[in-house]
Scaffold this motif. Structure first.
Motif, PDB file in Angstrom:
ATOM      1  N   CYS A 112       8.428   2.515   3.753  1.00  0.00           N
ATOM      2  CA  CYS A 112       7.878   1.824   2.574  1.00  0.00           C
ATOM      3  C   CYS A 112       7.570   2.816   1.466  1.00  0.00           C
ATOM      4  N   MET A 113       6.960   3.931   1.825  1.00  0.00           N
ATOM      5  CA  MET A 113       6.600   4.937   0.831  1.00  0.00           C
ATOM      6  C   MET A 113       7.845   5.539   0.179  1.00  0.00           C
ATOM      7  N   LEU A 114       8.836   5.895   0.989  1.00  0.00           N
ATOM      8  CA  LEU A 114      10.067   6.477   0.452  1.00  0.00           C
ATOM      9  C   LEU A 114      10.833   5.473  -0.390  1.00  0.00           C
ATOM     10  N   SER A 115      10.764   4.190  -0.035  1.00  0.00           N
ATOM     11  CA  SER A 115      11.443   3.157  -0.821  1.00  0.00           C
ATOM     12  C   SER A 115      10.822   3.053  -2.214  1.00  0.00           C
ATOM     13  N   GLY A 116       9.494   3.055  -2.279  1.00  0.00           N
ATOM     14  CA  GLY A 116       8.827   3.009  -3.571  1.00  0.00           C
ATOM     15  C   GLY A 116       9.144   4.229  -4.413  1.00  0.00           C
ATOM     16  N   SER A 141      -1.250   5.731  15.903  1.00  0.00           N
ATOM     17  CA  SER A 141      -0.516   4.466  15.907  1.00  0.00           C
ATOM     18  C   SER A 141       0.851   4.643  16.560  1.00  0.00           C
ATOM     19  N   SER A 142       1.545   3.543  16.743  1.00  0.00           N
ATOM     20  CA  SER A 142       2.872   3.585  17.364  1.00  0.00           C
ATOM     21  C   SER A 142       3.874   4.243  16.414  1.00  0.00           C
ATOM     22  N   ASN A 143       4.961   4.718  16.994  1.00  0.00           N
ATOM     23  CA  ASN A 143       6.023   5.323  16.177  1.00  0.00           C
ATOM     24  C   ASN A 143       6.615   4.310  15.207  1.00  0.00           C
ATOM     25  N   GLY A 144       6.673   3.056  15.634  1.00  0.00           N
ATOM     26  CA  GLY A 144       7.226   2.020  14.776  1.00  0.00           C
ATOM     27  C   GLY A 144       6.392   1.802  13.526  1.00  0.00           C
ATOM     28  N   ARG A 145       5.070   1.751  13.694  1.00  0.00           N
ATOM     29  CA  ARG A 145       4.190   1.548  12.535  1.00  0.00           C
ATOM     30  C   ARG A 145       4.247   2.748  11.598  1.00  0.00           C
ATOM     31  N   LEU A 146       4.293   3.950  12.167  1.00  0.00           N
ATOM     32  CA  LEU A 146       4.383   5.148  11.345  1.00  0.00           C
ATOM     33  C   LEU A 146       5.698   5.169  10.568  1.00  0.00           C
ATOM     34  N   ALA A 147       6.794   4.815  11.253  1.00  0.00           N
ATOM     35  CA  ALA A 147       8.101   4.794  10.594  1.00  0.00           C
ATOM     36  C   ALA A 147       8.129   3.751   9.479  1.00  0.00           C
ATOM     37  N   TYR A 148       7.519   2.584   9.723  1.00  0.00           N
ATOM     38  CA  TYR A 148       7.478   1.532   8.714  1.00  0.00           C
ATOM     39  C   TYR A 148       6.734   2.005   7.473  1.00  0.00           C
ATOM     40  N   TYR A 190      -1.857  15.289  -7.917  1.00  0.00           N
ATOM     41  CA  TYR A 190      -3.001  15.565  -7.049  1.00  0.00           C
ATOM     42  C   TYR A 190      -3.398  14.311  -6.274  1.00  0.00           C
ATOM     43  N   THR A 191      -3.515  13.196  -6.981  1.00  0.00           N
ATOM     44  CA  THR A 191      -3.911  11.950  -6.318  1.00  0.00           C
ATOM     45  C   THR A 191      -2.878  11.519  -5.290  1.00  0.00           C
ATOM     46  N   GLY A 192      -1.605  11.578  -5.661  1.00  0.00           N
ATOM     47  CA  GLY A 192      -0.556  11.129  -4.755  1.00  0.00           C
ATOM     48  C   GLY A 192      -0.449  11.968  -3.501  1.00  0.00           C
ATOM     49  N   LEU A 193      -0.511  13.282  -3.646  1.00  0.00           N
ATOM     50  CA  LEU A 193      -0.311  14.153  -2.492  1.00  0.00           C
ATOM     51  C   LEU A 193      -1.577  14.325  -1.654  1.00  0.00           C
ATOM     52  N   VAL A 194      -2.727  14.436  -2.311  1.00  0.00           N
ATOM     53  CA  VAL A 194      -3.976  14.682  -1.580  1.00  0.00           C
ATOM     54  C   VAL A 194      -4.624  13.379  -1.137  1.00  0.00           C
ATOM     55  N   GLU A 195      -4.919  12.510  -2.115  1.00  0.00           N
ATOM     56  CA  GLU A 195      -5.663  11.288  -1.803  1.00  0.00           C
ATOM     57  C   GLU A 195      -4.830  10.261  -1.045  1.00  0.00           C
ATOM     58  N   LEU A 196      -3.538  10.199  -1.331  1.00  0.00           N
ATOM     59  CA  LEU A 196      -2.707   9.169  -0.706  1.00  0.00           C
ATOM     60  C   LEU A 196      -1.971   9.695   0.527  1.00  0.00           C
ATOM     61  N   LEU A 197      -1.110  10.685   0.347  1.00  0.00           N
ATOM     62  CA  LEU A 197      -0.327  11.176   1.485  1.00  0.00           C
ATOM     63  C   LEU A 197      -1.205  11.820   2.554  1.00  0.00           C
ATOM     64  N   ALA A 198      -1.994  12.796   2.157  1.00  0.00           N
ATOM     65  CA  ALA A 198      -2.789  13.533   3.150  1.00  0.00           C
ATOM     66  C   ALA A 198      -3.807  12.631   3.831  1.00  0.00           C
ATOM     67  N   HIS A 199      -4.542  11.851   3.054  1.00  0.00           N
ATOM     68  CA  HIS A 199      -5.600  11.022   3.640  1.00  0.00           C
ATOM     69  C   HIS A 199      -5.054   9.813   4.384  1.00  0.00           C
ATOM     70  N   GLU A 200      -3.930   9.276   3.935  1.00  0.00           N
ATOM     71  CA  GLU A 200      -3.391   8.090   4.600  1.00  0.00           C
ATOM     72  C   GLU A 200      -2.599   8.428   5.851  1.00  0.00           C
ATOM     73  N   PHE A 201      -2.086   9.646   5.940  1.00  0.00           N
ATOM     74  CA  PHE A 201      -1.261  10.016   7.084  1.00  0.00           C
ATOM     75  C   PHE A 201      -1.913  11.104   7.933  1.00  0.00           C
ATOM     76  N   LYS A 224       0.824  -1.210   0.000  1.00  0.00           N
ATOM     77  CA  LYS A 224       0.000   0.000   0.000  1.00  0.00           C
ATOM     78  C   LYS A 224       0.859   1.261   0.000  1.00  0.00           C
ATOM     79  N   TYR A 225       1.806   1.345   0.923  1.00  0.00           N
ATOM     80  CA  TYR A 225       2.600   2.563   1.045  1.00  0.00           C
ATOM     81  C   TYR A 225       3.719   2.613   0.010  1.00  0.00           C
ATOM     82  N   PHE A 226       4.270   1.466  -0.344  1.00  0.00           N
ATOM     83  CA  PHE A 226       5.246   1.404  -1.429  1.00  0.00           C
ATOM     84  C   PHE A 226       4.599   1.905  -2.716  1.00  0.00           C
ATOM     85  N   GLY A 227       3.364   1.476  -2.962  1.00  0.00           N
ATOM     86  CA  GLY A 227       2.644   1.914  -4.148  1.00  0.00           C
ATOM     87  C   GLY A 227       2.395   3.408  -4.167  1.00  0.00           C
ATOM     88  N   SER A 228       2.133   3.995  -3.006  1.00  0.00           N
ATOM     89  CA  SER A 228       1.941   5.452  -2.947  1.00  0.00           C
ATOM     90  C   SER A 228       3.208   6.178  -3.385  1.00  0.00           C
TER      91      SER A 228
END
Length: 345
Positions: free
Chosen positions: A330-334, A319-326, A299-310, A68-72
């Protein structure tokens, strides 16, 4: 540079800017690329959808989160590196008339695309909100629905509550049905916009692969490119929460994505004797479409994915810091991997 070399360079430039056909080497491998990329694209898009809905394939939640986050990240990198950057080059090509050099048309078209998608969604949400208000419900910007019988209970004095208790169960059932329908339509519109931008890009790169002189390098890169991009699309499709009559939408979206690049390759092979990706017409058409598609994905990546998912996701913010960091890793790796592929394609 000698005079003869300068003349030769000008002749080569004229040939590249002309309407002649593209490269015709490795024809058998170019035909095979239709099926190879079809498998890669379809596998990347269908795997998240099938894995999430299958009972026999037990995929850990961490793997779904990764996809999910890699795809974003892949989608955002595609917008900037694989669409906007080529659009700038294509619409400022020396093959084009001087008027194209005097204004950054690619950036203007990208901006136009962003505001067009914004206005389209704004109108759709206002229309939907008005329709919900007519039946006593409200809809906020984050997709929450409420009404006279919300989850916290009706407001007012106890007598009013008792008088309305007989109809509350019916209202709750109606609200639930409308909530599901509203959510389904919202998700379908969002994914349709995303897929529209991606499919335009996929058809164009299919056309380019069919006639490009550097076929071998481009072919290898596009196998990974389309698979990763398919993973990004598939992960969004897999997380669509739809009522039973719309369950076919994720599968249709994944198959549509898988077909677009092969269709582009087949079309390019069919017109390879006349289609030149460096010609004036091809540069204008592909530049305009790339610029417009980049705006959709930005628009989709920044608004629908980044803003809405985070930022707007309560589960993620608490959520925990670990889950947020993970999720961020994943997103930065993709994003990084897709940006690296832009070095070759």
């Amino acid at each position: 540079m000698s005079a003869s070399m300068h003349i030769l360079a000008k002749d080569d430039e004229a040939t590249n800017c002309g309407s002649g056909g593209g490269a015709d080497s490795y024809f058998g491998l170019r035909v095979a690329s239709i099926f190879i990329i079809l498998v890669g694209s379809s596998s990347g898009a269908l795997f998240p959808v099938l894995a999430r809905r299958s009972t026999w394939l037990h995929v850990p939640t961490a793997v779904f989160d990764f996809a999910k986050y890699f795809g974003s990240g892949v989608i955002i990198a595609t917008a900037f590196i694989h669409l906007l950057a080529p659009a700038l080059d294509e619409l400022q090509s020396e093959c084009l008339a001087q008027g194209w050099q005097t204004y950054p048309y690619a950036l203007a078209l990208c901006m136009l695309s962003i505001f067009s998608i914004f206005l389209l969604e704004l109108i759709a949400f206002r229309w939907g909100t008005k329709k919900l208000a007519e039946i006593g419900m409200t809809h906020d910007a984050h997709g929450h629905l409420a009404g006279s019988h919300a989850s916290h209970g009706p407001e007012g004095n106890p007598d009013e509550s008792k008088s309305k208790s007989s109809s509350s169960e019916v209202d709750v059932e109606n609200q639930h049905g409308l909530r599901v329908l509203d959510s389904a339509l919202t998700q379908i519109i969002g994914v349709a916009i995303l897929e529209f931008g991606v499919t335009l890009h996929s058809v164009l790169i299919g056309l380019t692969l069919a006639v490009n002189e550097d076929f071998k390098v481009l072919f290898v890169v596009l196998i990974f490119h389309q698979t990763f991009e398919g993973l990004g699309i598939g992960s969004r499709l897999a997380y669509m929460d739809l009522p039973p009559k719309y369950r076919w939408v994720p599968f249709a979206g994944a198959m549509l994505y898988g077909l677009t690049t092969p269709i582009g390759i087949a079309a390019g092979l069919g017109i390879r004797t006349t289609y030149n990706p460096g010609s004036t017409t091809a540069s204008i058409v592909s530049g305009v479409l790339d610029a417009f598609s980049s705006g959709i994905l930005i628009y989709t990546g920044l608004v629908e994915l980044l803003a809405h998912e985070f930022l707007f996701n309560k589960d993620m913010m608490t959520s925990s810091n670990g889950r947020l960091a993970y999720a961020i890793i994943c997103m930065l790796s993709g994003c990084a991997l897709m940006a690296l592929l832009g070095r070759w394609a």
